[in-house]
Design an enzyme around this catalytic site. Structure first.
Site, PDB file in Angstrom:
ATOM      1  N   SER A  33     -27.855 -60.951 -16.758  1.00  0.00           N
ATOM      2  CA  SER A  33     -26.805 -60.148 -17.504  1.00  0.00           C
ATOM      3  C   SER A  33     -27.196 -60.153 -18.803  1.00  0.00           C
ATOM      4  CB  SER A  33     -25.410 -61.071 -17.151  1.00  0.00           C
ATOM      5  OG  SER A  33     -24.514 -60.632 -18.266  1.00  0.00           O
TER       6      SER A  33
ATOM      7  N   ARG B 261     -28.935 -51.580 -25.582  1.00  0.00           N
ATOM      8  CA  ARG B 261     -29.512 -52.074 -24.468  1.00  0.00           C
ATOM      9  C   ARG B 261     -31.179 -51.136 -24.886  1.00  0.00           C
ATOM     10  NH1 ARG B 261     -26.070 -52.112 -19.122  1.00  0.00           N
ATOM     11  NH2 ARG B 261     -25.150 -54.148 -19.463  1.00  0.00           N
TER      12      ARG B 261
ATOM     13  N   GLY C   8     -18.239 -47.853  -3.618  1.00  0.00           N
ATOM     14  CA  GLY C   8     -18.512 -48.767  -5.041  1.00  0.00           C
ATOM     15  C   GLY C   8     -17.028 -48.736  -5.616  1.00  0.00           C
TER      16      GLY C   8
ATOM     17  N   GLY D  97     -19.283 -43.060  -0.453  1.00  0.00           N
ATOM     18  CA  GLY D  97     -19.173 -44.439  -1.301  1.00  0.00           C
ATOM     19  C   GLY D  97     -18.092 -45.048  -1.340  1.00  0.00           C
TER      20      GLY D  97
ATOM     21  N   ARG E 190     -25.872 -46.116 -22.061  1.00  0.00           N
ATOM     22  CA  ARG E 190     -24.401 -46.621 -21.739  1.00  0.00           C
ATOM     23  C   ARG E 190     -24.519 -48.009 -22.382  1.00  0.00           C
ATOM     24  NH1 ARG E 190     -22.973 -50.159 -18.261  1.00  0.00           N
ATOM     25  NH2 ARG E 190     -24.826 -50.270 -16.823  1.00  0.00           N
TER      26      ARG E 190
ATOM     27  N   GLY F 255     -15.836 -45.292  -5.804  1.00  0.00           N
ATOM     28  CA  GLY F 255     -15.496 -44.574  -4.247  1.00  0.00           C
ATOM     29  C   GLY F 255     -14.389 -45.510  -3.933  1.00  0.00           C
TER      30      GLY F 255
ATOM     31  N   GLU G  34     -21.090 -43.552 -11.480  1.00  0.00           N
ATOM     32  CA  GLU G  34     -22.415 -43.356 -11.930  1.00  0.00           C
ATOM     33  C   GLU G  34     -22.930 -42.139 -11.448  1.00  0.00           C
ATOM     34  OE1 GLU G  34     -25.152 -46.639 -11.082  1.00  0.00           O
ATOM     35  OE2 GLU G  34     -26.886 -45.765 -12.125  1.00  0.00           O
TER      36      GLU G  34
ATOM     37  N   HIS H 122     -32.103 -49.520 -14.589  1.00  0.00           N
ATOM     38  CA  HIS H 122     -31.005 -50.107 -14.479  1.00  0.00           C
ATOM     39  C   HIS H 122     -29.858 -49.229 -13.963  1.00  0.00           C
ATOM     40  CE1 HIS H 122     -27.801 -52.792 -14.615  1.00  0.00           C
ATOM     41  NE2 HIS H 122     -27.323 -52.447 -15.569  1.00  0.00           N
TER      42      HIS H 122
END
Lengths: 658, 251, 224
Positions: free
Chosen positions: A296, A349, A54, A52, A454, A57, A444, A420
């Protein structure tokens, strides 16, 4: 590991997170002061595989290569810069307290624990808050162009779940800029030869030798060849498994396969049910839809969420007879402001998502499907002027307009929740090591830090904390004992066996030659997940889902059709391999959700709610991280529990009302 | 308003970098104008799979215009005829009923075709590896607010940094020049005090790598900026020229 | 050598020679305009720029400028064609912001170059070259006004020159700002300004040149 059938009782297997002793604020320094280190000449002789590229990573690969380790870095895209961290829009949290509004490491820690509905490990979260400031310093030094004030200092904005402004941002492209920062650090190491990059490679298994992770099997996605790679330690930062739902805000290739491979080799899968439904996404509009687009959360700073007060108005809007702008202020129900006066539109959220679902289920939804609510900027535009709103959210508004063909400066946006982010993931201890020695999991992909929910702008923080500041330390505590281990040959029987298993699986899939495409089966899985393992879950629904997922699995393994060749570039084969694992994850999610007879954070069981419809936790019975242990194909996994003890924080019901 | 249209697709098919490619024609009926271009491609691929044919290979990932993975030269334009978006953000409402849509891969000697519409943009990574970074290690950096940066510079750096590395600039350029891509990174870092320190070395190293990889010479046609999905300005190319020339004259 | 090896170095050479040639054109056009105002004055300039050492040095530098500009144009164009790859786009369109001239500089340059040969034959060959070699009619070598009126008494030549100057004008509208851009003398604010200034300079130069064939075409120059 997987072959050993253990018959021990659930209670007897003790899960040890190996949290250092001492007061909360000193644990991390204590750990660093006493951990084992690897000297520079030995570092050169140690190989680390990082899967990975991201935020987690790339930052881990770059940081460990800078230290002198020899790193092999894998990504499925054509370039490390494409990892889906790039799509994060809003920002990254840090406890800098630049705005002088009372923020502190403790407060960031507290907000994160509370936001996660008291289902995260205190020590991990405190460490996260502690290193958060270093991340901002690091990124600025890399040349990340964060937004600034006219005085030249960094600007902050507020985000859901916090009463302070602690979010640093770069327009609506914070994830992009942070990832490009990590990518540039990684590129520097690739240029120096300290990192060997394997792009368009997909990990298909982890190789265990004498109980330790010693390499991976990966498929070259261009040639289709399956190859073997050795390393002294394996780090997986492969992201979340949100695409189990087919439609999610994840990228098309985001998958949970690396997680399932680790799980099947003995790593525990923790809290799979904790998936985050993001409240502000563009609603589903057709059956051809391939993915959902996130708007967003920062939009909630200036946008007000509402639905019509009267059902007749909602019906008229759905039928196209009325428009949002036809309704006067009195005819609108700003339900978040009404229900949560203290936090208003900036509730966390999970709360915002459920409130939207509640209104739509009650018949007040808008849009032609009735599955949408308004996000209205008219008040902010009147107050601040269109140019200010354009400067803040211009790119998001443009994105919305391109997709929906509607101008959000004139008419309110329509939004609806969508999958998400996955708080759940592979279980790791304080050192980010899984239950398999030498196998680490970051970002993640692991389960740590966010509990059951989160907070916005915390994913970027966690990914970079793991990659820049935590793993590069903790991995040395493991590798210090590995300096005597030579570079092993990939001809060892363990590699043979792992590669054979992978090839057998591919052959089996290719030989089915059924009637259904991979995507069509994936869509079926996604619908089951959304309907029964989505925002509102209940016992009957989850049991039904478990049955349905079994049917999907059977359908997949007997009726999927994969065109093309086995050893060749073959997108459909890639997707099929991923779907096979999504089915496993779907089942784990449903099983975990069924087991957890409480509501907490992103996990909402309809049976367990307060009279006002808020999540009702059960700390008595469910104050643990559920760790699922693989017991063999076709066998039920075993549930292990890591007890969550709150030493420093007093748990209470989350309150965003006052 | 949503409606359905019928389109004819002329799509480039090519098995590998060395094989000869050719156009195949596909007719696709009842395409919703609300669907995205790539969703239309998905529908076509689903049909090909149901006909037991090999689907069309194309790159895509985030499908929200930020990862830079999608490409496609659509009706003569990289990322299609609509402005300031990537292919994944292009919607079928930009096309008319009965229209023929020509879909080609990025064409450039520096971007060899892998299959069909998929190309290898590894050259861009190599350019970044040559110098598109600030040479600092993790840790030991000063406080983020220790060096104030003017908002104007920070904003301009952000404009340059919004490059997604998709390759549309080099694909659109008649010279297949990668100058806009290189300039975006050089300019971003040259504008910030953190990157200024090694700006001269960076400009030289990245330009040398760009030239080595077979990209063409910039002749300031501006096609890159006009087709850039993120609207990166060619004024950054002027800054790159400035940085490069002053670095060379200092040597 | 980075002026040959690097793309920006090569562009630097193109820009410097280009700017130099533009300056030459400016000087040339200012000089030409005199032929309308005062043929005698024009002939004085021609005399001044005959086979003198200073004029010869200037001519040599000028010729070198042309040669380098053309050689680099060939070099760059060849490289750019190779960079484009073997297979061309079946369908390629340009956004409206992309100037047609910018895409066709080599073609425009070739046209300009072709007419240049004719121009050299008509003037330089009969004037400075005659002085240098001593062959031909030396008495008329410095009589620029004579040669101008001689040539433009033919309306075909007037038209040829107008076409040529139009191509040169197109070449300059892109060339001038492009040279400044390649030299790095540009930024976001100045980009549109630089373009406007470039257009004004190229238009003035070309109008001064063009006024002469037009002057003759309209019959004003027949008296000479």
């Amino acid at each position: 590991m997987a072959k050993k059938k253990e018959t021990t009782e659930v209670e007897e297997t003790k899960i040890d997170a190996r949290i250092p002793e001492g007061p909360l604020a000193e644990k991390w320094s204590n750990y660093k002061d006493h951990q084992k280190l690897v000297n520079p000449s030995n570092k050169r002789r140690l190989d680390i595989i990082v899967v990975g590229t991201g935020l987690a990573g790339a930052s881990a690969a770059a940081s460990m290569a800078e230290m002198g380790f020899n790193v092999l870095n894998f990504c499925i895209q054509d370039s490390p810069r494409r990892a889906h961290s790039i799509a994060a829009q809003g920002g990254i949290n840090a406890a800098k307290n630049y705005p002088n509004d009372g923020d502190s490491v403790y407060r960031l820690f507290y907000d994160t624990i509370k936001g996660g509905d008291y289902r995260a490990r205190e020590a991990n979260v405190y460490r996260l808050a502690e290193v958060s400031n270093g991340i901002i310093d690091q990124c600025v030094a890399q040349g990340v162009p964060f937004a600034r004030e006219y005085g030249g200092l960094l600007d902050n904005r507020s985000f859901g779940g916090a009463q302070v402004s602690r979010t640093f941002y770069a327009k609506g492209q914070t994830g992009q800029q942070l990832l490009l920062g990590a990518y540039s650090a990684l590129s520097r190491q690739i240029g120096k030869g300290a990192v060997k990059l394997y792009s368009r490679y997909e990990m298909l298994d982890v190789v265990i030798i004498e109980g330790r992770a010693r390499g991976i099997i990966a498929r070259n996605l261009v040639t289709g060849k399956v190859e073997r790679f050795f390393a002294h330690a394996v780090v997986v930062g492969s992201g979340g498994y949100g695409n189990t739902f087919f439609l999610s805000t994840n990228a098309m290739a985001s998958n949970g396969s690396a997680a399932i491979q680790m799980y099947k080799k003995g790593a525990y899968f923790a809290n799979p049910a904790y998936a985050q439904i993001h409240p502000t996404c563009i609603p589903v509009h057709g059956e051809f839809q391939s993915k959902l687009t996130l708007m967003s959360e920062s939009l909630r700073n200036d946008g007000r969420i509402w639905v019509p007060k009267k059902k007749e108005d909602a019906e008229a809007i759905r039928a196209g007879k009325k428009k949002a702008t036809d309704l006067s202020e009195d005819e609108r129900d700003y339900y978040l402001e009404r229900r949560y006066p203290a936090f208003g539109n900036l509730v966390p959220r999970d709360v915002a998502s459920r409130a939207a679902k509640e209104r739509c289920d009650a018949g007040f939804g808008v849009g032609n499907t009735g599955l949408a609510v308004y996000l209205d900027f008219s008040e902010a535009i009147n107050r601040l002027g269109e140019s200010v709103i354009r400067a803040r959210y211009g790119n998001l508004f443009q994105m919305y307009e391109k997709i929906v063909d509607d101008n959000p400066y004139r008419t309110p946006m329509m939004i609806y929740p969508a999958i998400h982010y996955c708080m759940g993931g592979i279980w790791v201890d304080y050192e980010l090591q899984t239950s398999v020695k030498g196998l680490f999991c970051i970002g993640e992909a692991n389960f740590s830090d966010h509990g059951a929910n989160r907070l916005g702008a915390s994913a970027l923080m966690q990914g970079l904390a793991d990659g820049y500041f935590i793993l590069p330390y903790t991995i040395q505590n493991y590798l210090a004992d590995q300096i005597q281990v030579p570079r092993l040959s990939t001809d060892l029987p363990e590699f043979d066996e792992a590669e054979k298993a992978v090839n057998d699986k591919i052959k089996k899939l290719m030989s089915i030659q059924g009637k259904k495409s991979v995507d069509s089966i994936h869509r079926e899985l996604g619908l089951i997940m959304w309907d029964f393992v989505g925002m509102g879950r209940n016992k009957a629904g989850l049991e039904h889902a478990l049955e349905k997922i079994k049917e999907v699995r059977k359908e997949f393994w007997s009726n999927v059709y994969i065109p093309g060749k086995e050893v060749d570039l073959n997108n459909e084969l890639e997707k099929a391999l991923r779907l096979a694992d999504f089915i496993e994850i779907g089942e784990l999610m449903a099983r975990d959700a069924l087991m957890r007879e409480e509501s907490c954070g992103g996990h909402f069981r309809e049976e367990y709610q307060t009279p006002e419809g808020e999540a009702l936790r059960n700390d008595e019975d469910f104050s643990f991280a559920s760790c699922w242990k693989f017991k063999g194909e076709g066998e039920e996994p075993e549930l292990l529990k890591e007890a969550l003890e709150y030493e420093f924080i007093h748990r209470q019901q989350r309150n965003y009302k006052s | 308003m949503e409606k359905n249209i019928n389109v004819t697709l002329k799509i480039w098919r090519q098995v590998g970098p060395k094989e000869k490619g050719k156009f195949e024609t596909y007719k696709l009926d009842n395409v919703s104008t609300d669907s995205s271009f790539l969703e239309m491609m998905d529908v076509l691929n689903e049909r090909l799979i149901s006909e037991r044919k090999v689907p069309i290979a194309f790159d895509h990932d985030c499908r929200e215009g930020i990862c830079g993975m999608c490409s496609l030269y659509i009706n003569g334009h990289p990322h299609g005829p609509d402005g300031e978006i990537t292919t994944c953000q292009l919607h079928m409402r930009n096309f008319k009923d009965g229209q023929t849509i020509v879909i080609e891969p990025w064409r450039s000697a520096a971007f060899p075709i892998i299959r069909d519409l998929m190309v290898d943009r590894g050259a861009f990574d190599k350019i970044i590896q040559a110098g598109g970074y600030v040479s600092i290690n993790t840790g030991g950096v000063p406080d983020a607010n220790s060096i104030p940066i003017s908002k104007v510079d920070a904003d301009e750096a952000m404009d340059a940094a919004s490059c997604i590395g998709c390759g549309a600039c080099a694909a659109a350029c008649k010279n297949s020049s990668a100058m806009l891509f290189v300039a975006a990174k050089v300019s971003q870092l040259a504008l910030l005090p953190q990157g200024k320190v090694e700006a001269a070395h960076r400009a030289k190293a990245m330009v040398a790598k760009m030239d080595e990889l077979g990209f063409g010479n910039c002749t300031n046609t501006g096609a890159c900026e006009a087709e850039c999905p993120k609207n990166v300005s060619i004024s950054h190319i002027a800054r790159l020229n400035r940085e490069f020339l002053s670095a060379k004259f200092k040597d | 050598m980075w002026l040959i090896d690097s793309s920006i170095g090569r562009k630097l050479i193109m820009s410097i020679t280009g700017v130099f040639l533009v300056l030459f054109l400016l000087f040339h056009s200012l000089m030409n305009i005199v032929v309308i105002i005062s043929p005698e004055g024009y002939n004085m300039i021609c005399e001044f720029l005959g086979a003198n050492w200073y004029a010869m040095i200037a001519t040599s530098i000028l010729a070198a400028g042309f040669v380098i500009h053309i050689l680099y144009a060939l070099f760059l164009t060849f490289q750019n064609m190779r960079a484009r790859g073997a297979v061309k786009y079946a369908l390629k369109k340009n956004q409206k912001e992309v100037e047609w001239t910018s895409q066709n500089m080599f073609i425009l340059g070739t046209i300009v170059f072709g007419f240049l040969a004719l121009h050299l034959y008509n003037f330089w060959f009969k004037m400075q070259f005659v002085e240098l070699s001593g062959h031909g009619d030396v008495s008329k070598a410095a009589d620029g006004a004579y040669w101008v009126s001689q040539l433009f008494s033919s309306w075909i030549y007037c038209l040829i020159y107008i076409v040529w100057l139009s191509a040169l004008w197109l070449h300059l509208t892109h060339g001038v700002w492009s040279a400044l851009q390649s030299l790095g003398l540009n930024n976001k604010t100045w980009l549109p300004r630089v373009k406007t200034i470039s257009n004004i300079i190229s238009t003035i130069v070309i109008l001064m040149f063009m006024s002469i064939p037009i002057y003759y075409l309209l019959g004003f120059g027949s008296g000479i």
